[in-house]
Design an enzyme around this catalytic site. Structure first.
Site, PDB file in Angstrom:
ATOM      1  N   ARG A 169      11.269  -0.119  10.388  1.00  0.00           N
ATOM      2  CA  ARG A 169       9.410  -0.126  11.533  1.00  0.00           C
ATOM      3  C   ARG A 169       9.931  -0.731  12.713  1.00  0.00           C
ATOM      4  O   ARG A 169      10.386  -2.273  13.197  1.00  0.00           O
ATOM      5  CB  ARG A 169       8.748  -0.253  11.181  1.00  0.00           C
TER       6      ARG A 169
ATOM      7  N   ARG B  13     -10.086   1.807   8.121  1.00  0.00           N
ATOM      8  CA  ARG B  13      -9.577  -0.191   8.571  1.00  0.00           C
ATOM      9  C   ARG B  13     -10.377  -0.893   9.869  1.00  0.00           C
ATOM     10  O   ARG B  13     -10.464  -2.411  10.629  1.00  0.00           O
ATOM     11  CB  ARG B  13      -8.310  -0.233   9.779  1.00  0.00           C
TER      12      ARG B  13
ATOM     13  N   ARG C 269      -0.603  -8.273  13.227  1.00  0.00           N
ATOM     14  CA  ARG C 269      -1.227  -7.208  11.730  1.00  0.00           C
ATOM     15  C   ARG C 269      -2.092  -7.998  11.253  1.00  0.00           C
ATOM     16  O   ARG C 269      -3.287  -7.993  10.696  1.00  0.00           O
ATOM     17  CB  ARG C 269      -0.437  -6.742  11.868  1.00  0.00           C
TER      18      ARG C 269
ATOM     19  N   ARG D 202      11.619  -5.766   5.207  1.00  0.00           N
ATOM     20  CA  ARG D 202      11.632  -4.392   4.212  1.00  0.00           C
ATOM     21  C   ARG D 202      12.289  -3.558   5.159  1.00  0.00           C
ATOM     22  O   ARG D 202      12.281  -3.655   6.722  1.00  0.00           O
ATOM     23  CB  ARG D 202       9.922  -4.037   4.198  1.00  0.00           C
TER      24      ARG D 202
ATOM     25  N   LYS E 273       0.167  -1.257  -0.229  1.00  0.00           N
ATOM     26  CA  LYS E 273       0.155  -0.083  -0.041  1.00  0.00           C
ATOM     27  C   LYS E 273       0.902   1.352   0.050  1.00  0.00           C
ATOM     28  O   LYS E 273       0.669   2.695  -0.954  1.00  0.00           O
ATOM     29  CB  LYS E 273      -0.698  -0.511   1.152  1.00  0.00           C
TER      30      LYS E 273
HETATM   31  P1  AMP Z   1       0.604   0.680   9.129  1.00  0.00           P
HETATM   32  O1  AMP Z   1       2.087   1.724   8.901  1.00  0.00           O
HETATM   33  O2  AMP Z   1      -0.456   0.858   7.752  1.00  0.00           O
HETATM   34  O3  AMP Z   1       0.955  -0.256   8.239  1.00  0.00           O
HETATM   35  O4  AMP Z   1       0.155   0.751  10.309  1.00  0.00           O
HETATM   36  C1  AMP Z   1       0.903   0.284  11.460  1.00  0.00           C
HETATM   37  C2  AMP Z   1       0.099   0.378  12.835  1.00  0.00           C
HETATM   38  O5  AMP Z   1      -0.392   1.957  12.989  1.00  0.00           O
HETATM   39  C3  AMP Z   1      -1.005  -1.040  12.876  1.00  0.00           C
HETATM   40  O6  AMP Z   1      -0.670  -1.645  13.079  1.00  0.00           O
HETATM   41  C4  AMP Z   1      -1.707  -0.074  13.370  1.00  0.00           C
HETATM   42  O7  AMP Z   1      -1.526  -0.453  15.029  1.00  0.00           O
HETATM   43  C5  AMP Z   1      -1.278   1.253  14.034  1.00  0.00           C
HETATM   44  N1  AMP Z   1      -2.626   1.749  12.885  1.00  0.00           N
HETATM   45  C6  AMP Z   1      -2.341   2.213  11.129  1.00  0.00           C
HETATM   46  N2  AMP Z   1      -3.946   2.889  10.931  1.00  0.00           N
HETATM   47  C7  AMP Z   1      -5.139   2.384  11.358  1.00  0.00           C
HETATM   48  C8  AMP Z   1      -5.958   2.386  11.504  1.00  0.00           C
HETATM   49  N3  AMP Z   1      -6.379   3.069  10.425  1.00  0.00           N
HETATM   50  N4  AMP Z   1      -6.509   1.990  12.575  1.00  0.00           N
HETATM   51  C9  AMP Z   1      -6.188   1.797  13.483  1.00  0.00           C
HETATM   52  N5  AMP Z   1      -4.952   1.343  14.094  1.00  0.00           N
HETATM   53  C10 AMP Z   1      -3.791   1.952  12.743  1.00  0.00           C
END
Ligand code: AMP
Length: 229
Positions: free
Chosen positions: A171, A98, A182, A137, A23
């Site tokens: 990360r 989400r 996740r 990554r 994404k």
């Molecule tokens: P990402 O960078 O999109 O993989 O997000 C990293 C982490 O941020 C996720 O594993 C969640 O803990 C939190 N997170 C990101 N976006 C959301 C969302 N829309 N709703 C809830 N938690 C989020």
């Protein structure tokens, strides 16, 4: 079509897909190509954690464990960002919504701004490949370009292809264990949104198991179709 094309009306693209589906990588490419702004709630939350804001302090432990941060925090963060002047041409939502509650809140936020969802694009991938994708990554700390130990090494080891920086970062939640959590959160709370957007007539499915460039081509076509619709 060459260079950046500015859409006629503000576009709102949603990128759906599990962690590791690409994404962020694809959102950055669409951003450059179409003059849209990538809004990643993950990036916004990481910035809040780094800044030590109250929302960031609340989110930190949940993110480390691979769970979902509360809807209220995420919706508030997104609302503030949507009103940025740079978002006037359109946005790519990366990692939002989400949950059902976030999808409902998004409809309300867009309605208040006279906007609607242009397309919800589901990046379709196989679960087995996702943990490896996430655990391998790393990113340029200066420009955000993404790399991977197996699939996309920098041309010169340790040097960013895009900006020449030697500062690479990983990360904190990109471990195999957290990635599994996740992925589980994705299946229970986010994957049902695919049916929701299908029913709304907004869903486009894109095979995201192939080469990064091939997937970009498919996404570019999808956005061009939306612009010309
Ligand atoms: P990402 O960078 O999109 O993989 O997000 C990293 C982490 O941020 C996720 O594993 C969640 O803990 C939190 N997170 C990101 N976006 C959301 C969302 N829309 N709703 C809830 N938690 C989020």
């Amino acid at each position: 079509m060459d260079g950046t094309q500015t859409p006629q009306a503000a576009m709102v693209l949603i990128l759906l897909g599990p962690p590791g589906a690409g994404k962020g990588t694809q959102a950055r490419r669409l951003e450059d190509r179409f003059g849209l702004v990538q809004l990643s709630t993950g990036d916004l939350l990481r910035a809040a954690v780094a800044a030590g804001t109250p929302a960031g302090r609340e989110a930190e432990a949940v993110m480390k464990a691979g769970g979902l941060v509360s809807d209220q925090i995420v919706i508030n963060i997104l609302r503030d960002r949507l009103d940025g002047a740079d978002c006037a041409n359109g946005v790519i939502l990366d990692g939002f919504p989400r949950t059902d509650a976030q999808a409902t809140a998004l409809d309300t936020l867009l309605g208040e701004r006279g906007q609607r969802i242009t397309a919800a694009i589901s990046l379709e991938v196989e679960d087995q490949a996702m943990i490896r994708r996430v655990a391998g990554r790393f990113t340029c700390a200066d420009c955000g370009e993404g790399f991977h130990e197996d699939f996309k090494q920098p041309k010169q080891s340790g040097v960013c292809d895009k900006c020449g920086s030697t500062q690479m970062t990983r990360r904190a939640d990109d471990t195999a264990e957290t990635a599994a959590q996740r992925l589980a959160a994705y299946h229970t709370q986010t994957a049902p949104l695919i049916a929701h957007y299908e029913t709304a007539g907004a869903l486009v499915r894109v095979d995201a198991m192939g080469e990064i460039d091939t997937i970009t081509d498919a996404l570019t076509q999808t956005v061009e179709n939306a612009i010309n619709a």
